[in-house]
Enzyme design. Sequence first.
Site, PDB file in Angstrom:
ATOM      1  N   ARG A 193      -6.751   1.572  13.465  1.00 59.46           N
ATOM      2  CA  ARG A 193      -5.415   1.859  12.941  1.00 59.46           C
ATOM      3  C   ARG A 193      -5.538   2.837  11.788  1.00 59.46           C
ATOM      4  NH1 ARG A 193      -4.354  -0.264   7.925  1.00 59.46           N
ATOM      5  NH2 ARG A 193      -5.598  -2.026   7.188  1.00 59.46           N
ATOM      6  N   ASN A 221      -9.858   5.484   3.151  1.00 56.27           N
ATOM      7  CA  ASN A 221      -8.792   5.054   2.255  1.00 56.27           C
ATOM      8  C   ASN A 221      -8.171   6.221   1.508  1.00 56.27           C
ATOM      9  OD1 ASN A 221      -7.134   3.068   0.959  1.00 56.27           O
ATOM     10  ND2 ASN A 221      -8.815   1.621   1.103  1.00 56.27           N
ATOM     11  N   GLU A 257       0.837  -1.196   0.000  1.00 56.68           N
ATOM     12  CA  GLU A 257       0.000   0.000   0.000  1.00 56.68           C
ATOM     13  C   GLU A 257       0.873   1.248   0.000  1.00 56.68           C
ATOM     14  OE1 GLU A 257      -2.775   1.416  -0.129  1.00 56.68           O
ATOM     15  OE2 GLU A 257      -4.438   0.039   0.294  1.00 56.68           O
ATOM     16  N   ASP A 298      -9.936   2.026  -3.962  1.00 56.30           N
ATOM     17  CA  ASP A 298      -8.901   1.944  -2.926  1.00 56.30           C
ATOM     18  C   ASP A 298      -8.047   3.216  -2.995  1.00 56.30           C
ATOM     19  OD1 ASP A 298      -6.921   1.038  -1.080  1.00 56.30           O
ATOM     20  OD2 ASP A 298      -7.355  -1.029  -1.607  1.00 56.30           O
TER      21      ASP A 298
END
Length: 543
Positions: A352, A400, A269, A450
């Site tokens: 998180r 995201n 990521e 995403d």
Amino acid sequence: MLDVIGERDAPPRFKDLQAATGLPKGTLARLLNTLVLFRLIRHEESDSTYRLGHRFFELAHRVWESIDLRGAAGPVLDRLAEETRETVALCVIEGDEILYTDQRTRGGALGFRIEIGRRAPLHCTAGGKALLAFAAPHEQRALLDRIDLRSFTDSTITSEEALVADLALTRARGYAISLSEHVEGTSSVAAPIFDHTGRPVAAMGVFGPSARLSTDHLHTTGRDLMAATRQISGNVGAAPVNITSYQRPSRSIDDPVECVLPWGAHLAEGPVWSGRDGRLYWVDILAPSVNRFDPETRSNEERRMPRLVGAVSERRSGGLVAFTQDGLEGLDFETGTLTPLVDPEADIPENRFNDGKCDPLGRIWGGTMCLDASRATGALYRIDADRRWTSMSSGYMVANGLDWSPDGRTFYFVDSAAGHIYAFDFDMASGTLGPRRLFAKIPPSEGRPDGITVDREGCLWCAVWDGWAVRRYAPDGRLLRTVRLPVPRPTSVTLGGPDLKTLFVTSARVRLPSRMLAEAPFSGGIFALQVDVPGLPGNSYAG
């Protein structure tokens, strides 16, 4: 009568029930009065409707309590034992230990044998860690206070801080791993089984010699194990969960996409192009690690992290900053040292940070999510150079990708679970957001949005998780281009290279079963595509 009431789209009135059943008025009234008396239905005086009664909740709990978990898991245990040729076992928490309640052994003379009724520690077994990781926060805290973190092998985790970090990692990826932590030379992987309330009631694990169960093998088995435990969970009343990818699009890959780093990351990521280093920084959230990739030499440097890292950004004063499960931290890549800076969600240990990026004025923005994406507890934060933070928006399941238009007047933000890319009017000077509006929506059948990046023309590139593609949208939200990829789960994008015309795409292999990985072996790699329109120079954190 109960079927008629329970299956109606809207609560029926007396006349609706009479029309549906054809019963005489007197007979229908006596039936309804009897069902109300036994609390199987209730009559709402406010609108004269009939609904199912609370007695059904009481009876449902008795159904769940009477389910034979061993019976429900038995066929799956048999299948997994045959497929893995190892020992597969079922365990539950009993006091401050795990108790093995069933097992199947196919490991032969060199296999690992587990006796039914045997007990084992929670903190160093895959089954124990799987159950600890998914326990409610107060239950996990109570168990951690009771267990003895004693050493069984040189690999046993004996620090509570390290164990808590490992449990967070377990919850994020969905399964636990034990590498010779309990018995030297024996490794295992386990995933939880949930009841109808979402509570972990058991765990199922695969055990065997470390020589046969390498780390890569354990992760592959873990993904297959998750599918199996979800099946058992469904058998005992849990809501079904789809953890597999959507079917590969029939259209072939016609764009010159190249896998420039076949790394096999669990969840690559946050790609960030560093103009000063001429390198691509990226993270593997579930390793966890921060990486630096050189496109010229195709070499990658990896720094393992002590806790989950969702994104990194360059720092004006030198080095990096990283969004971790403990907030924003300074990162010295050369040594791998993390230095805490600020934690906006210190009181939400189950959350998180998932992604982050700096604006042109040096403020850093980041979105959070629940470790297992089970609740909409995520939020968007702005952290200023003086480390003061502000909650900008909340109520997200999977906060995201984020970025800004070239003129700085529009802020884009992705909520992956909803399938939405949002746009906000943005005031650069004050760092404030205007009303939220829908920029683009991706239907679930086509995947989930995403990570994103914006190019110099103001067009938005988006990685489509479970969509085998990245997309380019015009500033007005029109879909301009779809680039097909050989992997189902692209995760994020950025524009880099000397001329900022290389589109780098990260990808994931997390929760993909072995059959899907056989079809998409480059999952977890980094891909590159040359494009015509360059990106915008990256921004650095001013703090």
